[in-house]
Design an enzyme around this catalytic site. Structure first.
Site, PDB file in Angstrom:
ATOM      1  N   GLY A  29      41.395 -13.710 -33.382  1.00  0.00           N
ATOM      2  CA  GLY A  29      42.449 -12.010 -32.398  1.00  0.00           C
ATOM      3  C   GLY A  29      43.067 -11.917 -33.554  1.00  0.00           C
ATOM      4  N   SER A  30      43.903 -12.785 -34.916  1.00  0.00           N
ATOM      5  CA  SER A  30      44.034 -12.802 -35.643  1.00  0.00           C
ATOM      6  C   SER A  30      43.552 -11.399 -36.633  1.00  0.00           C
ATOM      7  CB  SER A  30      44.744 -13.663 -36.203  1.00  0.00           C
ATOM      8  OG  SER A  30      45.526 -13.844 -35.354  1.00  0.00           O
TER       9      SER A  30
ATOM     10  N   HIS B 252      43.628 -19.147 -24.330  1.00  0.00           N
ATOM     11  CA  HIS B 252      43.990 -17.477 -23.525  1.00  0.00           C
ATOM     12  C   HIS B 252      42.695 -17.117 -22.497  1.00  0.00           C
ATOM     13  CE1 HIS B 252      45.530 -15.578 -27.375  1.00  0.00           C
ATOM     14  NE2 HIS B 252      46.248 -16.978 -26.844  1.00  0.00           N
TER      15      HIS B 252
ATOM     16  N   HIS C  40      32.270  -9.162 -45.553  1.00  0.00           N
ATOM     17  CA  HIS C  40      32.074  -9.102 -46.941  1.00  0.00           C
ATOM     18  C   HIS C  40      31.986  -7.425 -47.241  1.00  0.00           C
ATOM     19  CE1 HIS C  40      31.107 -13.022 -47.597  1.00  0.00           C
ATOM     20  NE2 HIS C  40      30.387 -12.644 -46.407  1.00  0.00           N
TER      21      HIS C  40
ATOM     22  N   ASN D  52      35.814 -11.825 -45.102  1.00  0.00           N
ATOM     23  CA  ASN D  52      34.470 -12.842 -43.889  1.00  0.00           C
ATOM     24  C   ASN D  52      35.126 -12.904 -42.896  1.00  0.00           C
ATOM     25  OD1 ASN D  52      32.606 -14.458 -42.935  1.00  0.00           O
ATOM     26  ND2 ASN D  52      32.349 -16.244 -44.585  1.00  0.00           N
TER      27      ASN D  52
ATOM     28  N   GLU E 276      54.693 -27.866 -19.510  1.00  0.00           N
ATOM     29  CA  GLU E 276      55.226 -27.318 -21.073  1.00  0.00           C
ATOM     30  C   GLU E 276      55.657 -26.772 -21.249  1.00  0.00           C
ATOM     31  OE1 GLU E 276      51.838 -27.552 -25.150  1.00  0.00           O
ATOM     32  OE2 GLU E 276      51.103 -27.730 -22.691  1.00  0.00           O
TER      33      GLU E 276
END
Length: 388
Positions: free
Chosen positions: A56-57, A190, A217, A250, A330
């Site tokens: 996602g980044s 996710h 590229h 890439n 958590e």
């Protein structure tokens, strides 16, 4: 380690067998399964085009980069252009903007929705504003009806970081599809998981072609014969093998990620339905809680997780986290809190609009716990018991 973890796998034998089939084929790098996943993803979210990437980044990076190479003057960005962002999000909402020399304007969030404060957004726009990067936080879509009204007829490009909100909708339209482009994440924690992975969606064919080149590229190999980057490609694959036209990256996904994604996409509706069912119970027992503000839903959230914002400044977040961890929960901060407080921002070209009062409150007094694709009534009971 935790009885109530943030994330758990949604895989079964379907995904394992999909990986095995790719291994047997010997086609490990991006191929037919990735392409099929892109077609099915676009169909699912009712858009013309989707591009799968390795995270996602990377999806956010690809969106920002593509706007520097478009021929469309209404969309094209240049270094120094102003982009409005909410002060609470993940780091890679902001990094591509900084890396492409854009000027970030941080705007406060709404303490209840956790999305950008719409009044602050309206007042922060100037004649220098060229884009708004809306973030749909923890599954919650923005009010895009109001954002569209705020933009009006001004030449401002709307982008969406929808990495936490796959399957959410507003007025019957999927979050991630309101902007000229929207990003999605398929990371493990996710809504659907391809291990690592991400997707960009758009209805703009030129941006789609630019992203196909930038993803691999900057070459022409993955472009269609007739495209809006180079025009008409040669029929000789040798000529097009190593022909570079854009300064790309890439960002390609693995073929097995496409294969897994196809199986996961089939499960998305049931996953979101289960998360929403958990959320209805969560809201029923936590809406009038004396200790915590919970997220106010806009449209139909896909409920990535459940935020808990401490109301009383005298309560220690650290002690509450310790208590919740003892019970078995958590816990995590609400994304990255007020991102302006991070040292990396010293490297940015940025301004802050007015005060970031709510973002500071989230930074100091916010946390969230997990939601899942199965019934978690027991966890919600435990939380309500503790909270009251």
């Amino acid at each position: 380690m935790y009885k109530y973890p943030l994330a758990t796998t949604s895989w079964n034998d379907d995904e394992i067998n999909a990986i095995y089939e790719v291994v047997k084929s010997g086609q490990y790098s991006m191929g037919a399964k990735v392409k099929q996943f892109e077609v099915e993803f676009a169909k699912k979210f009712d858009v013309k085009f989707s591009v799968m990437v390795n995270s996602g980044s990377s999806a956010n990076l690809l969106m920002v980069a593509s706007l520097f190479y478009t021929k469309n003057s209404k969309l094209k960005l240049e270094r120094g252009d102003e982009v409005i962002v909410p002060a609470v999000s993940w780091s890679t909402t902001y990094y591509p903007l900084m890396q492409y020399g854009l000027k970030l304007k941080f705007v406060d969030i709404d303490l209840e929705t956790l999305n950008i404060d719409l009044d602050q957004l309206k007042n922060s726009i100037t004649d220098k504003t060229r884009a708004i990067f809306a973030v749909n936080l923890l599954g919650n879509p923005n009010d895009f009806t109001k954002i569209t009204e705020i933009i009006g007829d001004r030449n401002i490009t709307l982008l969406e970081d929808n990495c936490e909100s796959m399957g959410a909708s507003h007025n019957g339209k999927f979050a991630g599809t309101f902007g000229v482009m929207g990003s999605f994440s398929t990371f493990f924690s996710h809504h659907i998981s391809t291990m690592e992975g991400g997707v960009v969606v758009t209805d703009d064919e030129e941006l789609y072609h630019i992203m196909l080149s930038l993803r691999a590229h900057g070459w022409t190999r993955n472009l269609p014969k007739f495209n809006l980057v180079t025009g008409t490609k040669s029929d000789d694959p040798f000529v097009e093998s190593f022909k570079f036209v854009l300064p790309g990256y890439n960002l390609r996904p693995l073929e097995m990620e496409g294969a897994i994604g196809l199986k996961q996409l089939e499960k998305l509706d049931s996953i979101v339905k289960a998360r929403r069912r958990n959320a209805e119970f969560f809201k029923s027992v936590m809406s009038n809680n004396k200790r915590f503000i919970i997220q106010r839903e806009i449209g139909e959230s896909s409920w990535f997780g459940f935020s808990l914002v401490i109301k009383d400044f005298k309560e220690s977040r650290r002690e509450i986290i310790n208590d919740l961890e003892t019970i078995g929960f958590e816990c995590r901060p609400i994304v990255a809190g007020n991102f302006v407080k991070n040292d990396v921002v010293k490297l940015f070209d940025y301004t802050i609009f007015n005060e970031l009062k709510n973002s500071d409150h989230i930074d100091n007094y916010g946390l969230f716990i997990g939601n899942h694709h199965y019934d978690i009534s027991d966890a919600i009971y435990k939380l309500a018991e503790y909270s009251n």
